[in-house]
Design a protein around this motif. Structure first.
Motif, PDB file in Angstrom:
ATOM      1  N   GLN A 129       0.831  -1.221   0.000  1.00 30.93           N
ATOM      2  CA  GLN A 129       0.000   0.000   0.000  1.00 30.93           C
ATOM      3  C   GLN A 129       0.855   1.256   0.000  1.00 30.93           C
ATOM      4  O   GLN A 129       0.536   2.242  -0.655  1.00 30.93           O
ATOM      5  N   CYS A 130       1.938   1.214   0.765  1.00 31.90           N
ATOM      6  CA  CYS A 130       2.864   2.338   0.856  1.00 31.90           C
ATOM      7  C   CYS A 130       3.374   2.707  -0.537  1.00 31.90           C
ATOM      8  O   CYS A 130       3.456   3.884  -0.900  1.00 31.90           O
ATOM      9  N   GLU A 131       3.644   1.681  -1.336  1.00 34.70           N
ATOM     10  CA  GLU A 131       4.129   1.904  -2.696  1.00 34.70           C
ATOM     11  C   GLU A 131       2.984   2.384  -3.604  1.00 34.70           C
ATOM     12  O   GLU A 131       3.164   3.337  -4.378  1.00 34.70           O
ATOM     13  N   ILE A 132       1.817   1.774  -3.490  1.00 33.41           N
ATOM     14  CA  ILE A 132       0.668   2.168  -4.317  1.00 33.41           C
ATOM     15  C   ILE A 132       0.336   3.645  -4.087  1.00 33.41           C
ATOM     16  O   ILE A 132       0.081   4.391  -5.029  1.00 33.41           O
ATOM     17  N   GLN A 134       2.304   5.950  -3.088  1.00 32.59           N
ATOM     18  CA  GLN A 134       3.555   6.718  -3.230  1.00 32.59           C
ATOM     19  C   GLN A 134       3.900   7.553  -1.997  1.00 32.59           C
ATOM     20  O   GLN A 134       4.274   8.731  -2.077  1.00 32.59           O
ATOM     21  N   VAL A 135       3.799   6.884  -0.834  1.00 34.35           N
ATOM     22  CA  VAL A 135       4.016   7.552   0.448  1.00 34.35           C
ATOM     23  C   VAL A 135       5.426   8.138   0.544  1.00 34.35           C
ATOM     24  O   VAL A 135       5.609   9.281   0.977  1.00 34.35           O
ATOM     25  N   ASP A 138       5.950  11.236  -1.716  1.00 29.45           N
ATOM     26  CA  ASP A 138       5.323  12.420  -1.111  1.00 29.45           C
ATOM     27  C   ASP A 138       6.122  12.921   0.087  1.00 29.45           C
ATOM     28  O   ASP A 138       6.264  14.126   0.285  1.00 29.45           O
ATOM     29  N   GLU A 139       6.636  11.975   0.881  1.00 30.40           N
ATOM     30  CA  GLU A 139       7.462  12.333   2.033  1.00 30.40           C
ATOM     31  C   GLU A 139       8.699  13.101   1.560  1.00 30.40           C
ATOM     32  O   GLU A 139       9.073  14.125   2.140  1.00 30.40           O
ATOM     33  N   ALA A 140       9.312  12.620   0.485  1.00 27.89           N
ATOM     34  CA  ALA A 140      10.500  13.297  -0.062  1.00 27.89           C
ATOM     35  C   ALA A 140      10.134  14.705  -0.527  1.00 27.89           C
ATOM     36  O   ALA A 140      10.853  15.675  -0.250  1.00 27.89           O
TER      37      ALA A 140
END
Ligand code: DAT
Length: 180
Positions: A129-132, A134-135, A138-140
């Motif tokens: 899910q983290c990859e789906i 794009q967590v 976005d954090e970057a």
């Protein structure tokens, strides 16, 4: 309180980030061999510096003492010439990095890689899910200037080689632009 002078680094610091399983260590190992820069695997260093506290049962991973870790890394990061490898990027000081590469892999590939790593249940689901969503990208974007962030697809061996070439080109350009 110690004042950190804003001295120009002799070599850049590169951040390689992304969801677990996208291929950070594979890329960093090759990059370190090719460039001679130092690969800093933050998860390993955190253990060595005793920065891992109690175990988080929900996320099935240890809790990181970020301040202690940052203090331990300050000197080596100030010198420059490091490739930092970590699955999160928001707690590092922004000034440490000259460039940020966010690795991405497609969902089925990532699912397969994490399954063969032994991930299952919530841990597997959370990471996919983290990859789906794009967590980490976005954090970057919230933590670094957008013009130093590069998203790299990391699904196939061909892409691995392309990414190494691309980062090597970036590095050459940095040395050209930053000659004293
Ligand atoms: P990470 O360090 O982000 O957790 P890794 O480097 O350990 O990821 O890679 C996870 C697995 O995927 C590992 O078995 C190697 C493989 N892999 C990594 N990058 C790849 C690529 N570009 N193409 C094919 N397989 C890759």
């Amino acid at each position: 309180e110690e004042i950190v002078p804003n001295v120009k680094r002799a070599a850049p610091n590169i951040l390689i980030t992304g969801t677990p399983g996208v291929g950070k260590s594979t890329l960093c190992q090759k990059l370190a061999e090719t460039t001679g820069l130092q690969w800093l695997e933050i998860s390993k260093i955190a253990k060595e510096y005793n920065c891992l506290e109690e175990y988080d049962e929900v996320y099935q991973c240890p809790v990181l003492d970020e301040d202690k870790l940052m203090d331990g890394l300050e000197q080596v990061m100030s010198k420059g010439g490091n490739i930092v490898d970590y699955h999160s990027c928001e707690f590092f000081p922004e000034r440490w990095f000259d460039v940020v590469f966010v690795l991405r892999a497609d969902n089925t590939t990532l699912f397969d890689r994490l399954t063969s790593r032994g991930y299952s249940g919530k841990k597997l689901e959370d990471n996919v899910q983290c990859e789906i969503f794009q967590v980490i990208l976005d954090e970057a974007k919230m933590s670094y200037k957008e013009n130093i962030i590069h998203e790299l697809s990391s699904t196939t061996p061909e892409e691995l080689q392309e990414n190494i070439n691309r980062i090597c080109l970036w590095l050459q350009q940095w040395f050209q632009d930053n000659q004293y």
